[in-house]
Design a protein around this motif. Sequence first.
Motif, PDB file in Angstrom:
ATOM      1  N   ARG A   1      -1.097  19.403  -2.147  1.00 20.02           N
ATOM      2  CA  ARG A   1      -2.349  20.608  -2.249  1.00 20.02           C
ATOM      3  C   ARG A   1      -2.127  21.154  -3.553  1.00 20.02           C
ATOM      4  N   GLU A   2      -0.650  21.341  -3.135  1.00 14.14           N
ATOM      5  CA  GLU A   2      -0.334  22.915  -4.484  1.00 14.14           C
ATOM      6  C   GLU A   2       0.064  22.182  -5.690  1.00 14.14           C
TER       7      GLU A   2
ATOM      8  N   SER B   1      -2.252  19.652  -7.271  1.00 11.53           N
ATOM      9  CA  SER B   1      -3.309  19.261  -7.397  1.00 11.53           C
ATOM     10  C   SER B   1      -4.463  19.680  -8.283  1.00 11.53           C
TER      11      SER B   1
ATOM     12  N   HIS C   1      -3.615  23.540  -9.802  1.00  8.54           N
ATOM     13  CA  HIS C   1      -2.050  24.307  -9.536  1.00  8.54           C
ATOM     14  C   HIS C   1      -1.165  23.322  -9.864  1.00  8.54           C
ATOM     15  N   HIS C   2       0.297  24.477 -10.372  1.00  5.66           N
ATOM     16  CA  HIS C   2       1.117  23.553 -10.694  1.00  5.66           C
ATOM     17  C   HIS C   2       2.090  23.027  -9.214  1.00  5.66           C
ATOM     18  N   GLY C   3       2.063  24.587  -8.576  1.00  8.66           N
ATOM     19  CA  GLY C   3       2.704  25.229  -7.903  1.00  8.66           C
ATOM     20  C   GLY C   3       2.263  26.601  -6.380  1.00  8.66           C
ATOM     21  N   GLY C   4       0.431  25.664  -6.301  1.00  8.33           N
ATOM     22  CA  GLY C   4      -0.092  26.965  -5.652  1.00  8.33           C
ATOM     23  C   GLY C   4      -0.827  28.138  -6.247  1.00  8.33           C
ATOM     24  N   ILE C   5      -1.288  28.634  -5.334  1.00 10.71           N
ATOM     25  CA  ILE C   5      -2.096  29.970  -6.287  1.00 10.71           C
ATOM     26  C   ILE C   5      -1.368  30.908  -5.713  1.00 10.71           C
ATOM     27  N   ALA C   6      -0.023  31.672  -7.026  1.00 10.04           N
ATOM     28  CA  ALA C   6       0.451  32.396  -7.000  1.00 10.04           C
ATOM     29  C   ALA C   6      -0.174  34.038  -6.190  1.00 10.04           C
TER      30      ALA C   6
ATOM     31  N   ALA D   1       3.170  33.327 -13.639  1.00 10.75           N
ATOM     32  CA  ALA D   1       4.114  33.911 -12.474  1.00 10.75           C
ATOM     33  C   ALA D   1       4.494  33.036 -11.337  1.00 10.75           C
ATOM     34  N   ASP D   2       3.594  32.000 -11.594  1.00 13.68           N
ATOM     35  CA  ASP D   2       3.258  31.241 -10.668  1.00 13.68           C
ATOM     36  C   ASP D   2       4.643  30.304 -10.445  1.00 13.68           C
ATOM     37  N   ALA D   3       4.832  29.608  -8.955  1.00 12.56           N
ATOM     38  CA  ALA D   3       6.338  29.022  -8.529  1.00 12.56           C
ATOM     39  C   ALA D   3       6.457  27.725  -9.597  1.00 12.56           C
TER      40      ALA D   3
ATOM     41  N   GLU E   1      -7.214  31.949  -7.624  1.00 13.36           N
ATOM     42  CA  GLU E   1      -6.824  30.794  -7.488  1.00 13.36           C
ATOM     43  C   GLU E   1      -6.965  30.496  -9.273  1.00 13.36           C
TER      44      GLU E   1
END
Lengths: 431, 431
Positions: B90-91, B93, B116-121, B215-217, B247
């Motif tokens: 889901r991170e 997705s 998202h590609h690395g979840g919600i920063a 700035a996301d993962a 998000e």
Amino acid sequence: MSKDEAETGAREGASRRGFLRAGLAAGGAALLGGKAVAQTAAGDPANLPPNVADWSRYLGEGVAVRAYGRPSEHESHVIRRDVEWLTASRESSVSFTPLHELDGPITPNGLCFERHHGGIAELNPQDYRLVLHGLVDRELVFTLDDIKRMPRVNRAHFAECAANSGMEWRGAQLNGCQFTHGMIHCVMYTGVPLRVLLAEAGVKPTAKWLLLEGADASGMTRSLPMEKALDDCLVAYRMNGEMLRPENGYPVRMVVPGWEANMWVKWLRRIEVGDEPWYHREETSKYTDLLENGTARKFTFVMDAKSVITSPSPQAPINHGRGFTVISGLAWSGRGAISGVDVSLDGGRNWRPARLDGPVWGKALTRFYYELDWDGSPLLLQSRARDETGYVQPTKNELRAVRGLNSIYHNNGIQTWHVTAAGEVENVEVS
Amino acid sequence: MSKDEAETGAREGASRRGFLRAGLAAGGAALLGGKAVAQTAAGDPANLPPNVADWSRYLGEGVAVRAYGRPSEHESHVIRRDVEWLTASRESSVSFTPLHELDGPITPNGLCFERHHGGIAELNPQDYRLVLHGLVDRELVFTLDDIKRMPRVNRAHFAECAANSGMEWRGAQLNGCQFTHGMIHCVMYTGVPLRVLLAEAGVKPTAKWLLLEGADASGMTRSLPMEKALDDCLVAYRMNGEMLRPENGYPVRMVVPGWEANMWVKWLRRIEVGDEPWYHREETSKYTDLLENGTARKFTFVMDAKSVITSPSPQAPINHGRGFTVISGLAWSGRGAISGVDVSLDGGRNWRPARLDGPVWGKALTRFYYELDWDGSPLLLQSRARDETGYVQPTKNELRAVRGLNSIYHNNGIQTWHVTAAGEVENVEVS
């Protein structure tokens, strides 16, 4: 129209780049708090500086964890607020839109002000019925599905309580535009033109007025002239795309563009067609404007042109010190579209045109900006709205000279904010 | 422009009253489910019939109990949904906007699709910084307050994932426009034109491209041509008036009007100015369109004109049987404003003009309606968008003939819904 104005605004913004640049050349990066980058972040993540924030180092929450989203926890101060001493109970009371924390012309659904007379009616949409009866050829009952099957339109309009700014009649009272002007919101409604429902029923020639009745515990009722009903009123069920919120009349409310929001009957259950007004409580003992001589103006439906500077304002001081800043506000008129807004920095002695930006819809909130290189000297900030009919927003004293101080309704006078050298802002009166 | 079209639409709606009336004369109240009122509710609350609903008999919840509002519990099915088998986690997705439950051009903030590609920063706005560096006269770091002090504009634009409808390349796959077309939303953004930030820094003559970094993962990075950057891109921090949701990039994201949403970098932390594109992962191995011959289309930025009927649709069947109904949908184009939409009831053999309603903004969702007195026979519903450049939305097979079946991106082909005599709707292909 709005597109042209918006593009003009963008060009103006672009032309001010020179202004910003001049500031930079003179004052360096301090103008915007900008700092030269000592160590730039590198393109390769492996080369990122060691102080890279945690939010870049770990996976965040996944999708649809919040199937219906909510604001960041860092925005938890952006809420509707009520004033406890203002009313005897919260069921017949008001909460205020945080105008100082918003921008643009649209109010997000979760922050639209509330005004209830018997609390929030919690209707079940399966059991919802709208009765249309009286001087019609055919009395009808509509389910929600019936209403959703009829031709519909989308229109953005402001809803303003007639008592908005009401406590300011006797002088500056409340320190914040949320409280002085926050009984207003503007959303995009989806609904059926009221004239379509009336045509279904067939209106008899003697019909001149409608009674609108809500399904809440107060049985809110208002009389509506037939001419307005056939003009632009909507039987609305959506706001900003989704179904109305419970506090805004779920599942169906009346939208009466440009007229006082008390007539926008929520939880609409009944429309009666008649030949004269009903003179119910909410249009006689309330929502009439008592004058100095003891007579009252009645049926003062239209909300006249008005404006307010939302930032800076008492709840939104200037924290960055002198330098480039944006003065921002809202203007609206119940008579049509806003044609212009002027801003004064000196309590109304001199006026300069503000820049309208974004859509300029009729009978809707319109956003304006005035960009300023603030030298740190105190300001007496005012805004003055003009509409397409030529109406110009008056001063509070001009209104008081005619209407006196007995009413709490229909105060659309010019608001003044005093900005101190420290950037703090207070609600004041100028003579 | 949009105002004129809206008013034309309202007039058309009004002229259809005759159509409704004719229906009533022929079929009686059954047309709309309307029933003659046997016993009308009386004006005086004391005379209300004994079966008056509970919600009219008791006080409801007071104001500001929900300081930030939420939808009615009866609307709890109106949510973003994901598809579990679609992605490994889901991170990285997607969740889909419930288009079939919405109307008008605006998406409410809580229902905007997520990718998202690395979840919600989860950024802290106090620690937020935006770095602007590279081929500039002066490298700068902006705080959020710096950005909020700069001249700003308000613009409504759609954001569409390049992979929206991607699973439909190989045939009808998913039963619902939420899943086939729900990677899109449209809100009113407030932000600073990117060209204003670039002017602050001073762009060197050799500069041709920008790198945008999140700035996301995932450290999301995309290359953006300078021409687009100087045209209409926004460094945005608000949606529909309030701050961006986490998000959607809180506190700052890029808005790249009309271009694939993957470039609208969220949690924007860095803009590098360079003289050529960077060819990062998300513009080479991903977000390129692999053709039959093994070569790939790259930098396919623009989202071409597209449309979808949102109701009826597989998740929104016709429940009321034959009679008057409203076919409703959305159209959009990354090249500019929608100039018209056609609707077909027979799988594309015959086309009839739909009615555009509400604002018709450039590079934004536009709402269309087609009112129909349905005789209960099966339908093959399609919509076809046209934009102001003359572009006409193609069929899926026209696209496949040129692009093959290797890509999941940029499928803007015409969608077909099969409506059965029972009013049920399924996703089908027509040859």
